[in-house]
Design an enzyme around this catalytic site. Structure first.
Site, PDB file in Angstrom:
ATOM      1  N   CYS A  92     -13.206   6.991 -20.629  1.00  0.00           N
ATOM      2  CA  CYS A  92     -14.064   6.885 -21.795  1.00  0.00           C
ATOM      3  C   CYS A  92     -14.942   8.130 -21.835  1.00  0.00           C
ATOM      4  CB  CYS A  92     -14.928   5.629 -21.660  1.00  0.00           C
ATOM      5  SG  CYS A  92     -16.378   5.687 -22.711  1.00  0.00           S
ATOM      6  N   LYS A 122      13.491  -5.997  12.372  1.00  0.00           N
ATOM      7  CA  LYS A 122      12.741  -5.808  11.127  1.00  0.00           C
ATOM      8  C   LYS A 122      12.015  -7.081  10.708  1.00  0.00           C
ATOM      9  CE  LYS A 122      12.970  -2.476   8.847  1.00  0.00           C
ATOM     10  NZ  LYS A 122      13.692  -1.344   8.333  1.00  0.00           N
ATOM     11  N   ASP A 132       5.109   2.078  10.227  1.00  0.00           N
ATOM     12  CA  ASP A 132       5.693   2.468   8.955  1.00  0.00           C
ATOM     13  C   ASP A 132       4.987   3.718   8.456  1.00  0.00           C
ATOM     14  OD1 ASP A 132       7.369   2.343   6.873  1.00  0.00           O
ATOM     15  OD2 ASP A 132       6.431   0.630   5.886  1.00  0.00           O
ATOM     16  N   LYS A 157       6.911  -1.098  15.410  1.00  0.00           N
ATOM     17  CA  LYS A 157       7.581  -0.049  14.628  1.00  0.00           C
ATOM     18  C   LYS A 157       6.655   0.329  13.478  1.00  0.00           C
ATOM     19  CE  LYS A 157      12.007   1.114  12.513  1.00  0.00           C
ATOM     20  NZ  LYS A 157      11.565   1.585  11.204  1.00  0.00           N
ATOM     21  N   CYS A 200     -17.314   0.565 -25.403  1.00  0.00           N
ATOM     22  CA  CYS A 200     -18.200   1.225 -26.360  1.00  0.00           C
ATOM     23  C   CYS A 200     -17.474   1.780 -27.574  1.00  0.00           C
ATOM     24  CB  CYS A 200     -18.994   2.341 -25.681  1.00  0.00           C
ATOM     25  SG  CYS A 200     -18.010   3.786 -25.290  1.00  0.00           S
ATOM     26  N   CYS A 210     -12.419   3.131 -25.814  1.00  0.00           N
ATOM     27  CA  CYS A 210     -13.026   2.402 -24.703  1.00  0.00           C
ATOM     28  C   CYS A 210     -13.315   0.959 -25.125  1.00  0.00           C
ATOM     29  CB  CYS A 210     -14.317   3.103 -24.290  1.00  0.00           C
ATOM     30  SG  CYS A 210     -15.276   2.146 -23.102  1.00  0.00           S
ATOM     31  N   GLU A 262       7.907  -2.000  21.375  1.00  0.00           N
ATOM     32  CA  GLU A 262       6.841  -1.261  20.688  1.00  0.00           C
ATOM     33  C   GLU A 262       6.758  -1.700  19.233  1.00  0.00           C
ATOM     34  OE1 GLU A 262       8.099   2.819  20.990  1.00  0.00           O
ATOM     35  OE2 GLU A 262       8.228   2.740  23.172  1.00  0.00           O
ATOM     36  N   TYR A 287       5.974   8.162  20.671  1.00  0.00           N
ATOM     37  CA  TYR A 287       6.816   7.148  21.307  1.00  0.00           C
ATOM     38  C   TYR A 287       8.111   7.649  21.932  1.00  0.00           C
ATOM     39  CZ  TYR A 287       8.364   7.303  16.414  1.00  0.00           C
ATOM     40  OH  TYR A 287       8.753   7.720  15.170  1.00  0.00           O
TER      41      TYR A 287
HETATM   42  S1  IVH Z   1      12.207   5.357  18.417  1.00  0.00           S
HETATM   43  C1  IVH Z   1      16.399   6.894  18.793  1.00  0.00           C
HETATM   44  N1  IVH Z   1       9.952   4.047  18.249  1.00  0.00           N
HETATM   45  O1  IVH Z   1      11.704   4.262  13.017  1.00  0.00           O
HETATM   46  C2  IVH Z   1      15.096   6.214  18.589  1.00  0.00           C
HETATM   47  N2  IVH Z   1      10.948   4.836  16.234  1.00  0.00           N
HETATM   48  O2  IVH Z   1      14.615   3.871  12.343  1.00  0.00           O
HETATM   49  C3  IVH Z   1      14.196   7.014  17.769  1.00  0.00           C
HETATM   50  N3  IVH Z   1       9.652   4.368  14.217  1.00  0.00           N
HETATM   51  O3  IVH Z   1      12.677   7.575  12.409  1.00  0.00           O
HETATM   52  C4  IVH Z   1      13.056   6.289  17.213  1.00  0.00           C
HETATM   53  N4  IVH Z   1       7.987   3.328  15.224  1.00  0.00           N
HETATM   54  O4  IVH Z   1      10.229   6.967  12.092  1.00  0.00           O
HETATM   55  C5  IVH Z   1      10.927   4.677  17.575  1.00  0.00           C
HETATM   56  N5  IVH Z   1       7.927   2.907  18.247  1.00  0.00           N
HETATM   57  C6  IVH Z   1       8.891   3.545  17.586  1.00  0.00           C
HETATM   58  C7  IVH Z   1       8.872   3.700  16.176  1.00  0.00           C
HETATM   59  C8  IVH Z   1       9.925   4.347  15.538  1.00  0.00           C
HETATM   60  C9  IVH Z   1       8.473   3.757  14.058  1.00  0.00           C
HETATM   61  C10 IVH Z   1      10.464   4.905  13.112  1.00  0.00           C
HETATM   62  C11 IVH Z   1      10.784   6.369  13.242  1.00  0.00           C
HETATM   63  C12 IVH Z   1      12.251   6.496  13.196  1.00  0.00           C
HETATM   64  C13 IVH Z   1      12.665   5.197  12.600  1.00  0.00           C
HETATM   65  C14 IVH Z   1      14.019   4.834  13.145  1.00  0.00           C
END
Ligand code: IVH
Length: 678
Positions: free
Chosen positions: A427, A315, A117, A115, A412, A409, A113, A228
């Site tokens: 201004c 990451k 932010d 991740k 002006c 400004c 999936e 998720y």
């Molecule tokens: S699973 C035990 N799935 O990442 C697993 N987390 O570092 C629980 N996050 O606090 C998290 N996308 O805020 C999972 N597809 C995803 C995610 C996700 C973002 C974030 C979430 C979590 C942090 C974990």
């Protein structure tokens, strides 16, 4: 037989829930905004007459409850864990090897999936009703943000009834609240325009918006949620994939990029593919999550300290580069806001060249202490707006001085003032030429009164020569005068005059956008025009009436009121109307050929400009979006279409060429070999 009040309420709620789900979760709307508003308004009216029939899951309850004094703490029934990070394909392979060894298998089924932010949240549904929502907090204890989450459209207030009719007794679902990049850019543009401080990135914007004590503020911010994971629940899942499927069926939005991947090679391919299209994703992501699919396997693997052994976060590197600040100067905007801008030695970050970065306001500039000559780390915030993340102090040249923020400004010479509690220095000059010039350019811009030919150079001349001191002056300059202006041959003077004349017959939304009410852009202008049939009606609207308009919260309502209470502004609007500007209310679209459809335009059309095409589509109930997805109903392909056409073909989306499009509009299409019927 006529509907009873109960029946009508239930029907409207069902229709609104459905429309909401289709719009926000499936991204495939079936009714127009106007129709949605009408139904919501009707429901609100009935509920006002029968307050005892209001329930917390009614779509009317999304507008935001009264402010709270503080957030209650919520202890999660199951801790919300974190993830172990990996930073390379080698480390990913080590994770896979570990999992295979512990489970004694040759190959593992994973779910991968993006991740996201944003901000992690947990929602609790009891018998299908949303009863509580909390932030992750430290993983054990979070904050109760139920009232704020109710305002987020992709948070269902009640779950959809599953196919087997069996609503789960309990479902604790976990996900991420984010602000989509496009929404973030629009919100920041609106805030910058209104002279408010801007958010540094979508994550901060999402977090700041959700953690508001006043739910009305949250309601005014465009937040989205993706789900998720599941905490405690009465549902039995065999696999994670099945879990995601179920969440989707219950009306909880899941990420369409989620994939089941068998074995390490498939996972590595997924990770590479998603990394490559990172900039095209609608949200900010900082990596991908790789999870073991089987629930039994997960239980066997268990946890180490606060992270599961069955998942890792891969990451991605942040999109940053270093460069040098060549100069700093200050722009004056339409509202008089003084915005410091750093001019940079051009540098490529995440595929685009960056040569300027906004420093937003005086406070930001001071906080980051950016100086001319500094080496700085630049980053694309929300992948769109370049931002200076920080100064590399070790590389600061000797003698570099802090930038002296102007107290007057630069355009002006009037005082530049920062009000108590505000981030923006403005201004105060009523006749500031920079403000006037920016205001005039906005007035004449494409989505406002659309005066072709009135560009930067001409606007500067008109203001410098004092021919325009307020907007309505543009309608009073005699033809002879135009011809004497620099670079104005007879022909171009006539063209501008014709465009100015044409701008008098316009629409109310365009007019409201044009006059530059702080905080009111194109979308809000449309919403206001739908609620108030004339300028006069809007000018006299009170705060309560304004707040009934979608997207208008207390702060914006107050801005609008202040704007219209200012005698100079009223006078200026009256003068525009006296000059012959006639803003026509647009009729609400009803049952047009594109009712509820999503269209994407690509290439150039011979018969219509892009703006005209957009207006024609909207008039027929459709929506124009910027990118092609599976949810797109039609791609309209003009001459020299771009990659959007390829994408449409790839996804099997219907394509309309210009003739077919004009046909749908009920306009005579000029078909090859058929001539033009007269
Ligand atoms: S699973 C035990 N799935 O990442 C697993 N987390 O570092 C629980 N996050 O606090 C998290 N996308 O805020 C999972 N597809 C995803 C995610 C996700 C973002 C974030 C979430 C979590 C942090 C974990």
């Amino acid at each position: 037989m006529a509907e009873t009040v109960h029946q009508e309420i239930e029907r409207l709620r069902r229709e609104l829930h459905e429309a909401n789900h289709r719009y926000y979760v499936l991204d495939a709307p079936t009714i127009s905004d106007a129709e949605y508003d009408r139904k919501l308004k009707r429901l609100g009216e009935i509920e006002a007459k029968h307050p005892d029939l209001v329930t917390p899951d009614s779509p009317t309850q999304r507008v935001g409850a009264a402010p709270a004094e503080r957030f209650e703490r919520v202890t999660h029934r199951q801790p919300m864990l974190s993830l172990t990070d990996v930073f390379s394909t080698e480390e990913l392979a080590e994770f896979d090897a570990r999992v295979r060894k512990l489970l004694g298998r040759d190959e593992i089924e994973y779910v991968c999936e993006p991740k996201l932010d944003g901000l992690a949240i947990e929602l609790i549904y009891e018998r299908g009703l949303f009863v509580r929502g909390a932030t992750r907090g430290d993983g054990l204890v979070g904050e109760d943000v139920t009232r704020n989450l109710r305002t987020v459209h992709s948070v269902p207030l009640r779950l959809l009834p599953p196919a087997d009719g069996h609503v789960p007794e309990l479902l604790e679902v976990r996900g991420e609240v984010v602000m989509l990049k496009a929404d973030f850019a629009k919100l920041n543009a609106r805030r910058e325009e209104a002279g408010e401080s801007v958010f540094a990135n979508p994550r901060n914007a999402a977090a700041g918006s959700l953690r508001q004590l006043d739910p009305k503020i949250t309601a005014s911010r465009p937040l989205s949620a993706f789900f998720y994971e599941v905490g405690e629940t009465s549902i039995d899942f065999r696999t994670h994939w099945e879990k995601l499927q179920t969440l989707h069926a219950l009306g909880l939005r899941t990420n369409p990029r989620n994939r089941r991947c068998r074995g390490l090679a498939a996972v590595q391919k997924y990770v590479a593919d998603i990394a490559a299209q990172r900039n095209d994703e609608p949200y900010e992501m900082d990596g991908m999550v790789v999870k073991v699919d089987g629930e039994d396997e997960r239980r066997r693997l268990g946890f180490v300290s606060r992270a599961p052994r069955w998942a890792v976060a891969y990451k991605l590197p942040p999109q940053e580069e270093t460069t040098v600040v060549e100069a700093i100067d200050v722009n004056v905007g339409r509202t008089g806001a003084l915005t410091p801008v750093a001019h940079l030695k051009p540098v490529r970050v995440g595929g685009v060249t960056i040569s300027n970065a906004s420093l937003h306001n005086e406070g930001e500039l001071a906080r980051k202490d950016v100086r001319v000559g500094d080496t700085v780390l630049v980053r694309r915030a929300g992948d769109v707006i370049p931002e200076i993340a920080q100064v590399v102090l070790e590389k600061r040249p000797h003698g570099a001085k802090p930038y002296p923020f102007p107290t007057t400004c630069p355009a002006c010479g009037s005082a530049a003032v920062k009000l108590e509690g505000e981030a923006i220095t403005r201004c105060v000059g009523m006749a500031c030429p920079a403000k006037l010039r920016e205001g005039l350019l906005h007035f004449a811009s494409r989505n406002a009164l659309d005066i072709r030919g009135l560009g930067e150079a001409l606007a500067t001349t008109l203001v410098d020569e004092r021919l325009v001191r307020q907007l309505a002056d543009i309608y009073a300059i005699p033809r002879e005068k135009w011809r004497t202006l620099p670079r104005m041959a007879d022909k171009s003077a006539d063209n501008v005059l014709a465009a100015i004349e044409k701008s008098k017959s316009t629409t109310l939304p365009r007019f409201l956008n044009a006059i530059g009410i702080p905080g009111v852009g194109e979308a809000t202008a449309k919403a206001l025009a739908r609620a108030f049939p004339t300028v006069k009606a809007l000018m006299d609207a009170d705060g309560e009436a304004l707040q009934r308009v979608r997207d208008v919260g207390p702060a914006l309502a107050a801005e609008i009121r202040t704007f219209f209470q200012e005698p100079q502004n009223r006078r200026s609007i009256e003068r525009l109307l006296e000059a012959g500007v006639r803003p026509q209310a647009e009729e609400a679209p009803q049952g047009g050929v594109f009712e509820g459809k999503s269209l994407v335009l690509t290439g150039t059309l011979a018969a219509l400009s892009r703006e005209e095409a957009k207006a024609e589509i909207e008039r027929r109930g459709g929506r124009v979006s910027g990118s092609v997805s599976r949810k797109t109903d039609y791609v309209v392909a003009g001459d020299e279409p771009g990659s959007k056409l390829e994408k449409a073909r790839e996804l099997g989306v219907a394509v309309l060429d210009e003739a077919a499009f004009l046909d749908k509009l009920g306009k005579q299409g000029r078909r090859s070999g058929q001539g033009h019927a007269g």
